[in-house]
Design a protein around this motif. Structure first.
Motif, PDB file in Angstrom:
ATOM      1  N   ALA A  12       0.816  -1.212   0.000  1.00  0.00           N
ATOM      2  CA  ALA A  12       0.000   0.000   0.000  1.00  0.00           C
ATOM      3  C   ALA A  12       0.854   1.269   0.000  1.00  0.00           C
ATOM      4  CB  ALA A  12      -0.930  -0.003   1.213  1.00  0.00           C
ATOM      5  N   LEU A  13       1.917   1.293   0.796  1.00  0.00           N
ATOM      6  CA  LEU A  13       2.722   2.505   0.920  1.00  0.00           C
ATOM      7  C   LEU A  13       3.755   2.656  -0.190  1.00  0.00           C
ATOM      8  CD1 LEU A  13       3.362   2.826   4.763  1.00  0.00           C
ATOM      9  CD2 LEU A  13       1.673   3.984   3.341  1.00  0.00           C
ATOM     10  N   LEU A  14       4.167   1.563  -0.790  1.00  0.00           N
ATOM     11  CA  LEU A  14       5.189   1.634  -1.840  1.00  0.00           C
ATOM     12  C   LEU A  14       4.604   1.358  -3.218  1.00  0.00           C
ATOM     13  CD1 LEU A  14       8.012  -0.183   0.113  1.00  0.00           C
ATOM     14  CD2 LEU A  14       7.937   2.232  -0.482  1.00  0.00           C
ATOM     15  N   LEU A  15       3.306   1.551  -3.355  1.00  0.00           N
ATOM     16  CA  LEU A  15       2.613   1.289  -4.616  1.00  0.00           C
ATOM     17  C   LEU A  15       3.215   2.097  -5.755  1.00  0.00           C
ATOM     18  CD1 LEU A  15       0.246  -0.535  -5.415  1.00  0.00           C
ATOM     19  CD2 LEU A  15      -1.273   1.423  -5.145  1.00  0.00           C
ATOM     20  N   SER A  16       3.514   3.351  -5.480  1.00  0.00           N
ATOM     21  CA  SER A  16       4.068   4.216  -6.523  1.00  0.00           C
ATOM     22  C   SER A  16       5.455   3.750  -6.949  1.00  0.00           C
ATOM     23  CB  SER A  16       4.126   5.662  -6.021  1.00  0.00           C
ATOM     24  OG  SER A  16       4.636   6.527  -7.018  1.00  0.00           O
ATOM     25  N   ASP A  17       6.300   3.333  -5.978  1.00  0.00           N
ATOM     26  CA  ASP A  17       7.642   2.846  -6.301  1.00  0.00           C
ATOM     27  C   ASP A  17       7.576   1.553  -7.108  1.00  0.00           C
ATOM     28  OD1 ASP A  17       9.798   4.409  -4.357  1.00  0.00           O
ATOM     29  OD2 ASP A  17       7.783   4.350  -3.537  1.00  0.00           O
ATOM     30  N   ILE A  18       6.678   0.656  -6.707  1.00  0.00           N
ATOM     31  CA  ILE A  18       6.530  -0.614  -7.423  1.00  0.00           C
ATOM     32  C   ILE A  18       6.018  -0.362  -8.837  1.00  0.00           C
ATOM     33  CG2 ILE A  18       5.278  -2.808  -7.452  1.00  0.00           C
ATOM     34  CD1 ILE A  18       5.317  -2.685  -4.362  1.00  0.00           C
ATOM     35  N   GLN A  19       5.085   0.580  -8.961  1.00  0.00           N
ATOM     36  CA  GLN A  19       4.559   0.937 -10.284  1.00  0.00           C
ATOM     37  C   GLN A  19       5.668   1.472 -11.187  1.00  0.00           C
ATOM     38  OE1 GLN A  19       2.107   4.465 -10.547  1.00  0.00           O
ATOM     39  NE2 GLN A  19       0.781   3.516 -12.088  1.00  0.00           N
ATOM     40  N   SER A  20       6.499   2.345 -10.649  1.00  0.00           N
ATOM     41  CA  SER A  20       7.589   2.917 -11.446  1.00  0.00           C
ATOM     42  C   SER A  20       8.622   1.862 -11.832  1.00  0.00           C
ATOM     43  CB  SER A  20       8.269   4.042 -10.651  1.00  0.00           C
ATOM     44  OG  SER A  20       7.352   5.079 -10.364  1.00  0.00           O
ATOM     45  N   ASP A  21       8.907   0.948 -10.919  1.00  0.00           N
ATOM     46  CA  ASP A  21       9.912  -0.092 -11.191  1.00  0.00           C
ATOM     47  C   ASP A  21       9.445  -1.028 -12.294  1.00  0.00           C
ATOM     48  OD1 ASP A  21      12.108  -1.706 -11.065  1.00  0.00           O
ATOM     49  OD2 ASP A  21      11.750  -2.459  -9.052  1.00  0.00           O
ATOM     50  N   PHE A  22       8.180  -1.445 -12.214  1.00  0.00           N
ATOM     51  CA  PHE A  22       7.670  -2.399 -13.192  1.00  0.00           C
ATOM     52  C   PHE A  22       6.988  -1.725 -14.389  1.00  0.00           C
ATOM     53  CE2 PHE A  22       7.346  -5.335  -9.333  1.00  0.00           C
ATOM     54  CZ  PHE A  22       8.549  -5.956  -9.628  1.00  0.00           C
ATOM     55  N   ARG A  23       6.796  -0.406 -14.312  1.00  0.00           N
ATOM     56  CA  ARG A  23       6.232   0.385 -15.413  1.00  0.00           C
ATOM     57  C   ARG A  23       4.863  -0.124 -15.850  1.00  0.00           C
ATOM     58  NH1 ARG A  23      11.780   1.054 -19.119  1.00  0.00           N
ATOM     59  NH2 ARG A  23      13.029   2.022 -17.464  1.00  0.00           N
ATOM     60  N   VAL A  24       3.921  -0.100 -14.921  1.00  0.00           N
ATOM     61  CA  VAL A  24       2.554  -0.547 -15.190  1.00  0.00           C
ATOM     62  C   VAL A  24       1.576   0.538 -14.755  1.00  0.00           C
ATOM     63  CG1 VAL A  24       3.114  -2.991 -14.984  1.00  0.00           C
ATOM     64  CG2 VAL A  24       2.438  -1.711 -12.946  1.00  0.00           C
TER      65      VAL A  24
END
Length: 442
Positions: free
Chosen positions: A46-58
């Motif tokens: 929940a808190l790192l959703l933006s970082d995970i999104q940027s890493d995987f580019r989705v």
């Protein structure tokens, strides 16, 4: 109407407890440690959703789909958790902690979005099992007068896990060489807890007594022996005498989980993308909200013992509805801070009383199975659908609503059927278990 036993909550528990206070404190400490890492793991995404999104580019819709895959692990946990009625509470708890530790650490090695979802799926299998068995152990081991407070402490530990994630986020841990993956590597710590406490953990007295009774009956005939070895039937909780309370509690879980998980999974993303919060502000909000929100668990535990399960559940559901709906509509950060705290206090704080409903209405021999049906089948519908619906409808490009804030506010209205079901049909279980012949209200 409710039975006389439901209206007389002060009667003694029908099973005599012989556990000393020292053991119960040690037991609660171990269960709280396991619950801490459950809250820790849930909050990372929940808190790192933006970082995970940027890493995987989705996109947001893909993030919603990822959540479906990972949360299906909680559904799969149903098939594992029900084994506590056959193999025992102790063994299943220890294996679930070990499994959670392994797959949470492996999440840090994921190379794309689907490997991430796969390892989280497996981690959620064991997280779901650990939670279901922990609640069952508390219900069976603690005397009625202390059961609510013990459930409150258990869930407060999970909230503290969320606080720790927020604190690590505020410290900039995600900016290190491993990024968000560092958070998952720290999931190895439960192995230490497991090593320290595994020899001290005993089987619950209720289940031990049940096993002794099964063994005695098995000696009488070979037929009974084969039946007992096979364990309780997969569909036993759906027998007519259990079906109504099972569906009732299950629906309450569904309609509570959809808005709750939809809001918690997307709040940090919403705050950053739609309200312009920085990572430091998000971290501060979450630390304070979950730090103060722990009070919600503890107050719920005490309130459900003093005022009863039903009035406590009604008050918490109403509080969650109002605070969460308004939270996703306000721009003022001071007001938003207060609403975040209240959303956590009520939205997460309701879980002790829901845990009581899921266990106290059913007999010892199937309590693990019914708890598994409720938490790992019914609740998984909500935990999967909530974040997915918010992601799909709130997607800024293709979503029907187009904003996360408006979508969550609409979804939160599902607390209304929760309030109606509890008020209209739920029996009062304060100080009672199924052995006292509780029935649902007519």
């Amino acid at each position: 109407m409710a039975t006389e036993s439901a209206r007389n909550p002060t009667a003694a528990d029908p099973v005599a407890f012989t556990r000393d206070r020292r053991y119960l404190r040690s037991l609660l400490l171990m269960l709280a440690g396991a619950s801490f890492f459950q809250g820790y793991d849930n909050q990372i995404f929940a808190l790192l959703l933006s970082d995970i999104q940027s890493d995987f580019r989705v996109g947001e819709s893909t993030l919603g789909a990822i959540n479906i895959v990972s949360e299906l692990g909680t559904f799969a946990a149903f098939f594992v958790a029900r084994g506590s009625d056959r193999f025992g509470r102790r063994a299943l708890l220890l294996w679930s902690v070990a499994g959670y530790t392994l797959f949470t650490a492996l999440t840090a090695l994921s190379w794309d979005v689907w490997s991430f979802a796969s390892t989280q799926f497996l981690a959620r299998v064991f997280i779901g099992t650990e939670y279901a068995v922990s609640v069952t152990i508390i219900v069976e081991e603690f005397p009625a007068r202390r059961r609510g407070r013990a459930l409150g402490v258990l869930l407060a530990a999970g909230a503290f896990g969320s606080v720790v994630v927020a604190g690590l986020l505020g410290s900039g841990l995600q900016d290190g060489p491993l990024g968000w993956r560092t958070f998952y590597l720290m999931g190895l710590v439960p192995l230490v807890v497991l090593g320290v406490y595994r020899r001290r953990l005993r089987e619950t007295e209720r289940f031990a007594a049940l096993q002794a009774a099964r063994a005695a009956r098995a000696e009488q005939t070979a037929r009974v022996k084969r039946a007992e070895r096979a364990g309780p039937s997969f569909l036993l909780p759906w027998q007519p005498r259990y079906r109504r309370p099972l569906v009732l509690v299950g629906l309450v879980y569904v309609f509570t989980a959809i808005p709750h998980y939809g809001a918690t999974a997307w709040w940090a993303f919403y705050a950053e993308r739609e309200r312009g919060y920085g990572s430091g502000e998000i971290s501060f909000f979450v630390i304070c909200a979950y730090g103060l929100g722990i009070v919600g668990y503890l107050l719920c535990g005490r309130a459900m013992e003093r005022f009863g399960r039903r009035p406590t559940a009604l008050a918490y559901a109403a509080g969650a509805l109002v605070s969460t709906a308004v939270l996703f509509q306000v721009g003022d950060k001071r007001l938003a801070f207060a609403l975040v705290v209240l959303s956590v206090v009520f939205g997460l704080g309701i879980r002790p009383v829901l845990g009581a409903f899921a266990t106290e209405l059913f007999p010892t021999e199937i309590r693990g199975q019914t708890a598994a049906w409720i938490r790992n089948v019914f609740e998984i519908v909500g935990t999967t659908a909530g974040p997915a619906v918010v992601g799909l409808l709130g997607d800024h490009t293709i979503g029907a609503i187009g904003t996360i804030g408006d979508t969550v506010t609409a979804v939160v209205l599902l607390y209304l059927p929760v309030i109606w079901l509890i008020w209209r049909y739920m029996p009062e279980t304060r100080g009672r278990l199924h052995e006292d012949r509780l029935v649902t209200r007519s």
